[in-house]
Write a protein that holds these residues in place. Structure first.
Motif, short mmCIF file in Angstrom:
data_model
loop_
_atom_site.label_atom_id
_atom_site.label_comp_id
_atom_site.label_asym_id
_atom_site.label_seq_id
_atom_site.Cartn_x
_atom_site.Cartn_y
_atom_site.Cartn_z
N VAL A 117 44.77 49.75 29.22
CA VAL A 117 45.80 49.45 30.23
C VAL A 117 45.14 49.25 31.59
CG1 VAL A 117 47.77 50.41 31.50
CG2 VAL A 117 47.69 50.60 29.01
N VAL A 118 44.18 50.11 31.93
CA VAL A 118 43.48 50.00 33.21
C VAL A 118 42.73 48.68 33.27
CG1 VAL A 118 41.61 50.96 34.62
CG2 VAL A 118 43.33 52.48 33.62
N ILE A 119 42.03 48.31 32.22
CA ILE A 119 41.30 47.05 32.19
C ILE A 119 42.28 45.88 32.33
CG2 ILE A 119 39.95 45.50 30.70
CD1 ILE A 119 38.57 48.09 29.61
N GLY A 120 43.45 46.00 31.70
CA GLY A 120 44.47 44.96 31.79
C GLY A 120 45.03 44.79 33.20
N CYS A 121 44.94 45.83 34.01
CA CYS A 121 45.41 45.72 35.40
C CYS A 121 44.45 44.90 36.26
CB CYS A 121 45.58 47.11 36.01
SG CYS A 121 47.00 48.01 35.38
N GLY A 122 43.24 44.70 35.76
CA GLY A 122 42.27 43.88 36.48
C GLY A 122 41.84 44.49 37.80
N PRO A 123 41.50 43.62 38.75
CA PRO A 123 40.98 44.10 40.03
C PRO A 123 42.01 44.80 40.91
CG PRO A 123 41.13 41.71 40.03
CD PRO A 123 41.47 42.18 38.64
N SER A 124 43.28 44.77 40.53
CA SER A 124 44.31 45.41 41.36
C SER A 124 44.06 46.91 41.53
CB SER A 124 45.70 45.17 40.78
OG SER A 124 45.87 45.90 39.59
N ILE A 125 43.37 47.53 40.57
CA ILE A 125 43.15 48.98 40.66
C ILE A 125 42.18 49.37 41.77
CG2 ILE A 125 43.72 49.41 38.24
CD1 ILE A 125 40.64 49.66 37.74
N TYR A 126 41.42 48.40 42.27
CA TYR A 126 40.44 48.69 43.31
C TYR A 126 41.00 48.51 44.72
CZ TYR A 126 37.40 48.40 39.28
OH TYR A 126 36.84 48.59 38.04
N ASN A 127 42.25 48.07 44.82
CA ASN A 127 42.91 47.88 46.11
C ASN A 127 43.99 48.94 46.24
OD1 ASN A 127 45.17 46.92 47.81
ND2 ASN A 127 43.83 45.16 48.14
N GLN A 128 43.94 49.72 47.31
CA GLN A 128 44.85 50.84 47.47
C GLN A 128 46.32 50.42 47.44
OE1 GLN A 128 43.99 53.26 50.87
NE2 GLN A 128 45.14 54.99 50.07
N ASP A 129 46.63 49.26 47.98
CA ASP A 129 48.02 48.80 48.02
C ASP A 129 48.49 48.35 46.64
OD1 ASP A 129 50.50 48.14 49.31
OD2 ASP A 129 49.90 46.04 49.15
N SER A 130 47.68 47.54 45.95
CA SER A 130 48.11 47.01 44.65
C SER A 130 47.92 48.02 43.51
CB SER A 130 47.38 45.71 44.34
OG SER A 130 45.99 45.91 44.29
N ARG A 157 49.90 52.29 39.34
CA ARG A 157 50.33 51.22 38.44
C ARG A 157 49.88 51.46 36.99
NH1 ARG A 157 52.39 46.62 39.89
NH2 ARG A 157 51.78 46.99 42.04
N PRO A 158 48.60 51.80 36.74
CA PRO A 158 48.20 52.02 35.35
C PRO A 158 48.95 53.17 34.67
CG PRO A 158 46.27 51.66 36.70
CD PRO A 158 47.44 51.82 37.64
#
Length: 113
Positions: free
Chosen positions: A31-44, A95-96
């Motif tokens: 699931v985390v991998i599926g979220c892509g780069p969004s996990i590295y941005n505090q807002d997204s 999100r994840p």
């Protein structure tokens, strides 16, 4: 430990402490991998539970497109249920974690196989 591994551990801890769920680490990782780069941005990385546009985005982009569920009122009800369980006073709804809970709630783990 990579940055992604640190985030996965943080999300697993949130699932345990705030949601009362012992996560399937393999599924959580996918699931985390599926979220892509969004996990590295505090807002997204987080979901704004009080923003109707954000909730619609979760419904349309994740539940309908990614998990392949038919659009209906039960989807928004499920999102709100997960957010409520996460805690309305909790400002950091990751999100994840939400995606993981929705994936297991709709029994759609096979999407990540």
């Amino acid at each position: 430990m990579s940055r992604r591994d640190e985030l996965i551990a943080k999300y697993a801890e949130d699932l345990k402490s705030k949601m009362g769920v012992t996560p399937d680490m393999d599924l959580l990782t996918k699931v985390v991998i599926g979220c892509g780069p969004s996990i590295y941005n505090q807002d997204s990385e987080t979901v704004a539970g009080s923003d109707p546009d954000e909730l619609a985005r979760v419904k349309n982009s994740y539940l309908v497109k990614k998990l392949g569920l038919a659009d209906g009122p039960e989807l928004m009800a499920a999102i709100k249920s997960v957010l409520e369980k996460y805690g309305t006073s909790n400002r950091n709804k990751f999100r994840p974690v939400i995606y993981y809970m929705l994936c297991t709630q709709f029994n759609k783990q096979s999407v990540y196989n």
